[in-house]
Design a protein around this motif. Structure first.
Motif, short mmCIF file in Angstrom:
data_model
loop_
_atom_site.label_atom_id
_atom_site.label_comp_id
_atom_site.label_asym_id
_atom_site.label_seq_id
_atom_site.Cartn_x
_atom_site.Cartn_y
_atom_site.Cartn_z
N GLU A 162 0.86 -1.19 0.00
CA GLU A 162 0.00 0.00 0.00
C GLU A 162 0.89 1.23 0.00
O GLU A 162 1.92 1.25 0.68
CB GLU A 162 -0.90 -0.01 1.24
N HIS A 163 0.46 2.26 -0.73
CA HIS A 163 1.27 3.49 -0.75
C HIS A 163 1.15 4.21 0.60
O HIS A 163 0.09 4.68 0.97
CB HIS A 163 0.84 4.43 -1.89
N ILE A 164 2.29 4.27 1.30
CA ILE A 164 2.43 5.06 2.52
C ILE A 164 3.67 5.90 2.26
O ILE A 164 4.71 5.36 1.89
CB ILE A 164 2.65 4.17 3.76
N CYS A 165 3.57 7.21 2.41
CA CYS A 165 4.69 8.04 1.93
C CYS A 165 5.94 7.87 2.74
O CYS A 165 7.06 7.91 2.20
CB CYS A 165 4.30 9.52 1.86
N CYS A 166 5.79 7.63 4.04
CA CYS A 166 6.99 7.65 4.88
C CYS A 166 6.60 7.21 6.29
O CYS A 166 5.41 7.05 6.60
CB CYS A 166 7.57 9.06 4.91
N ALA A 167 7.59 7.04 7.15
CA ALA A 167 7.32 6.59 8.52
C ALA A 167 6.38 7.55 9.24
O ALA A 167 5.62 7.14 10.12
CB ALA A 167 8.64 6.46 9.28
N LEU A 176 7.15 4.66 1.61
CA LEU A 176 7.85 4.08 2.75
C LEU A 176 8.71 2.89 2.33
O LEU A 176 8.25 2.01 1.61
CB LEU A 176 6.82 3.61 3.79
N HIS A 177 9.97 2.90 2.74
CA HIS A 177 10.85 1.77 2.43
C HIS A 177 11.90 1.61 3.51
O HIS A 177 12.31 2.58 4.14
CB HIS A 177 11.50 1.92 1.06
N PHE A 178 12.31 0.37 3.69
CA PHE A 178 13.35 0.03 4.65
C PHE A 178 14.52 -0.54 3.85
O PHE A 178 14.37 -1.52 3.13
CB PHE A 178 12.82 -1.00 5.66
N HIS A 179 15.66 0.15 3.98
CA HIS A 179 16.89 -0.37 3.37
C HIS A 179 17.42 -1.48 4.28
O HIS A 179 17.54 -1.28 5.49
CB HIS A 179 17.96 0.72 3.30
#
Ligand code: 5GP
Ligand code: ZN
Length: 112
Positions: A44-49, A97-100
């Motif tokens: 789902e599109h979540i822009c950021c934390a 939102l992404h986790f490296h």
């Protein structure tokens, strides 16, 4: 919505997938900063934390359930670092939102 990570999830932009389930998609970063550099994102599109709340936190939980499997598949027995940049002061460049996940060597340049 013009979001490159939403397009990657839909297959409209190619990616090297390493994991996928109902809530989570993970793929290799196009510009790796370590021998293993994987991005883990919610479907789902979540822009950021900063936009995680009670309506969408299931995606974050599912991401963190997936990370040990992704790390094991990537051979990261020695450990790894998880980073999520949020907003302009953190230099977030993709507003999904992404986790490296970074690993595959002894990491340096730690901030904390
Ligand atoms: P940020 O700077 O927002 O924390 O991280 C965005 C990351 O997305 C960067 O590490 C960048 O290399 C990666 N990235 C940007 N565009 C693409 C793309 O089209 N494909 C893949 N695989 N990674 C991308
Ligand atoms: Zn998106």
């Amino acid at each position: 919505m013009d979001c490159i990570f939403c397009k990657i999830i839909k297959g409209e932009i190619p990616s090297t997938k390493v994991y996928e389930d109902e809530h989570v998609y993970a793929f290799k970063d196009i510009n790796p900063m370590a021998p293993v550099h994987i991005l883990v994102i919610p479907k789902e599109h979540i822009c950021c934390a900063n936009k995680v709340d009670e309506t969408n936190s299931i995606y974050v939980a599912k991401i963190f359930e997936a990370i040990p499997k992704i790390a094991a598949d990537a051979g990261l027995e020695g450990g790894y670092r998880i980073i999520s940049n949020c907003g302009p002061d953190a230099d977030q460049t993709v507003l999904h939102l992404h986790f490296h996940i970074l690993g595959g060597k002894k990491l340096s340049a730690r901030l904390v």
